[in-house]
Motif scaffolding. Structure first.
Motif, mmCIF file in Angstrom:
data_model
loop_
_atom_site.group_PDB
_atom_site.id
_atom_site.type_symbol
_atom_site.label_atom_id
_atom_site.label_comp_id
_atom_site.label_asym_id
_atom_site.label_seq_id
_atom_site.Cartn_x
_atom_site.Cartn_y
_atom_site.Cartn_z
ATOM 1 N N GLU A 52 0.829 -1.206 0.000
ATOM 2 C CA GLU A 52 0.000 0.000 0.000
ATOM 3 C C GLU A 52 0.867 1.262 0.000
ATOM 4 O O GLU A 52 0.584 2.218 -0.726
ATOM 5 N N LYS A 53 1.936 1.245 0.775
ATOM 6 C CA LYS A 53 2.846 2.386 0.822
ATOM 7 C C LYS A 53 3.489 2.611 -0.546
ATOM 8 O O LYS A 53 3.569 3.750 -1.021
ATOM 9 N N PHE A 54 3.928 1.534 -1.193
ATOM 10 C CA PHE A 54 4.520 1.631 -2.525
ATOM 11 C C PHE A 54 3.495 2.141 -3.530
ATOM 12 O O PHE A 54 3.792 3.001 -4.357
ATOM 13 N N SER A 55 2.285 1.623 -3.444
ATOM 14 C CA SER A 55 1.214 2.045 -4.349
ATOM 15 C C SER A 55 0.915 3.535 -4.186
ATOM 16 O O SER A 55 0.732 4.243 -5.182
ATOM 17 N N ASN A 56 0.893 3.998 -2.962
ATOM 18 C CA ASN A 56 0.658 5.425 -2.715
ATOM 19 C C ASN A 56 1.787 6.276 -3.292
ATOM 20 O O ASN A 56 1.540 7.355 -3.838
ATOM 21 N N SER A 57 3.008 5.790 -3.195
ATOM 22 C CA SER A 57 4.145 6.529 -3.753
ATOM 23 C C SER A 57 4.050 6.605 -5.273
ATOM 24 O O SER A 57 4.289 7.664 -5.866
ATOM 25 N N VAL A 58 3.698 5.487 -5.907
ATOM 26 C CA VAL A 58 3.557 5.470 -7.362
ATOM 27 C C VAL A 58 2.413 6.381 -7.785
ATOM 28 O O VAL A 58 2.525 7.127 -8.765
ATOM 29 N N GLN A 59 1.336 6.353 -7.042
ATOM 30 C CA GLN A 59 0.187 7.205 -7.352
ATOM 31 C C GLN A 59 0.558 8.684 -7.234
ATOM 32 O O GLN A 59 0.174 9.498 -8.078
ATOM 33 N N MET A 60 1.329 9.031 -6.216
ATOM 34 C CA MET A 60 1.765 10.417 -6.038
ATOM 35 C C MET A 60 2.684 10.834 -7.177
ATOM 36 O O MET A 60 2.549 11.934 -7.725
ATOM 37 N N ALA A 61 3.606 9.957 -7.576
ATOM 38 C CA ALA A 61 4.522 10.269 -8.685
ATOM 39 C C ALA A 61 3.732 10.451 -9.983
ATOM 40 O O ALA A 61 4.017 11.359 -10.770
ATOM 41 N N SER A 62 2.746 9.620 -10.206
ATOM 42 C CA SER A 62 1.912 9.726 -11.407
ATOM 43 C C SER A 62 1.146 11.051 -11.423
ATOM 44 O O SER A 62 1.050 11.710 -12.458
ATOM 45 N N MET A 63 0.627 11.437 -10.276
ATOM 46 C CA MET A 63 -0.109 12.693 -10.184
ATOM 47 C C MET A 63 0.814 13.878 -10.473
ATOM 48 O O MET A 63 0.444 14.806 -11.193
ATOM 49 N N MET A 64 2.030 13.828 -9.932
ATOM 50 C CA MET A 64 2.991 14.904 -10.171
ATOM 51 C C MET A 64 3.358 14.965 -11.656
ATOM 52 O O MET A 64 3.437 16.054 -12.233
ATOM 53 N N TYR A 65 3.565 13.811 -12.277
ATOM 54 C CA TYR A 65 3.905 13.760 -13.696
ATOM 55 C C TYR A 65 2.777 14.361 -14.538
ATOM 56 O O TYR A 65 3.026 15.170 -15.435
ATOM 57 N N ASN A 66 1.534 13.979 -14.224
ATOM 58 C CA ASN A 66 0.389 14.530 -14.954
ATOM 59 C C ASN A 66 0.265 16.036 -14.761
ATOM 60 O O ASN A 66 -0.080 16.762 -15.689
ATOM 61 N N MET A 67 0.575 16.505 -13.558
ATOM 62 C CA MET A 67 0.521 17.935 -13.281
ATOM 63 C C MET A 67 1.589 18.678 -14.102
ATOM 64 O O MET A 67 1.313 19.720 -14.692
ATOM 65 N N PHE A 68 2.781 18.133 -14.183
ATOM 66 C CA PHE A 68 3.831 18.749 -14.977
ATOM 67 C C PHE A 68 3.495 18.740 -16.458
ATOM 68 O O PHE A 68 3.771 19.701 -17.175
ATOM 69 N N GLN A 69 2.881 17.650 -16.914
ATOM 70 C CA GLN A 69 2.461 17.579 -18.314
ATOM 71 C C GLN A 69 1.395 18.639 -18.610
ATOM 72 O O GLN A 69 1.445 19.282 -19.647
ATOM 73 N N ALA A 70 0.468 18.842 -17.694
ATOM 74 C CA ALA A 70 -0.576 19.855 -17.882
ATOM 75 C C ALA A 70 0.040 21.254 -17.901
ATOM 76 O O ALA A 70 -0.373 22.108 -18.684
ATOM 77 N N MET A 71 1.017 21.499 -17.035
ATOM 78 C CA MET A 71 1.687 22.800 -17.020
ATOM 79 C C MET A 71 2.460 23.026 -18.306
ATOM 80 O O MET A 71 2.515 24.146 -18.810
ATOM 81 N N LYS A 72 3.040 21.983 -18.833
ATOM 82 C CA LYS A 72 3.834 22.078 -20.071
ATOM 83 C C LYS A 72 2.945 22.403 -21.268
ATOM 84 O O LYS A 72 3.306 23.225 -22.111
ATOM 85 N N THR A 73 1.764 21.785 -21.325
ATOM 86 C CA THR A 73 0.882 22.033 -22.444
ATOM 87 C C THR A 73 0.249 23.431 -22.382
ATOM 88 O O THR A 73 -0.111 23.976 -23.410
ATOM 89 N N GLN A 74 0.152 24.003 -21.211
ATOM 90 C CA GLN A 74 -0.419 25.346 -21.079
ATOM 91 C C GLN A 74 0.568 26.425 -21.495
ATOM 92 O O GLN A 74 0.190 27.513 -21.888
ATOM 93 N N SER A 75 1.855 26.121 -21.431
ATOM 94 C CA SER A 75 2.876 27.128 -21.775
ATOM 95 C C SER A 75 2.976 27.392 -23.213
ATOM 96 O O SER A 75 2.894 26.933 -24.171
#
Length: 79
Positions: A56-79
């Motif tokens: 569960e701890k590993f899954s939460n870490s992967v989920q957090m990393a995925s969310m951060m990656y998606n957030m960076f991708q969204a910021m990149k497309t807005q620029s």
């Protein structure tokens, strides 16, 4: 409490700390020194060191990393 149980707890620092935090286990081990395996299992659950907890701890870490990656991708497309 028996000497061999005390010696075992001295060698296992996390179990010793668990017994200090959960005095019920001190009484249980005094009455039934063979309950060391139950103590270890209870300690693993208390400190969340069981396999399901680690997954569960590993899954939460992967989920957090995925969310951060998606957030960076969204910021990149807005620029």
């Amino acid at each position: 409490m028996r000497k061999e149980v005390l010696d075992y707890l001295e060698r296992q620092k996390d179990l010793k700390q668990f017994v200090r935090e959960q005095p019920l286990w001190y009484r249980k081990l005094t009455r039934n020194p063979e309950a060391l395996q139950s103590l270890e299992i209870a300690s693993l659950h208390y400190y969340k060191k069981t396999l399901p907890d680690q997954v569960e701890k590993f899954s939460n870490s992967v989920q957090m990393a995925s969310m951060m990656y998606n957030m960076f991708q969204a910021m990149k497309t807005q620029s």
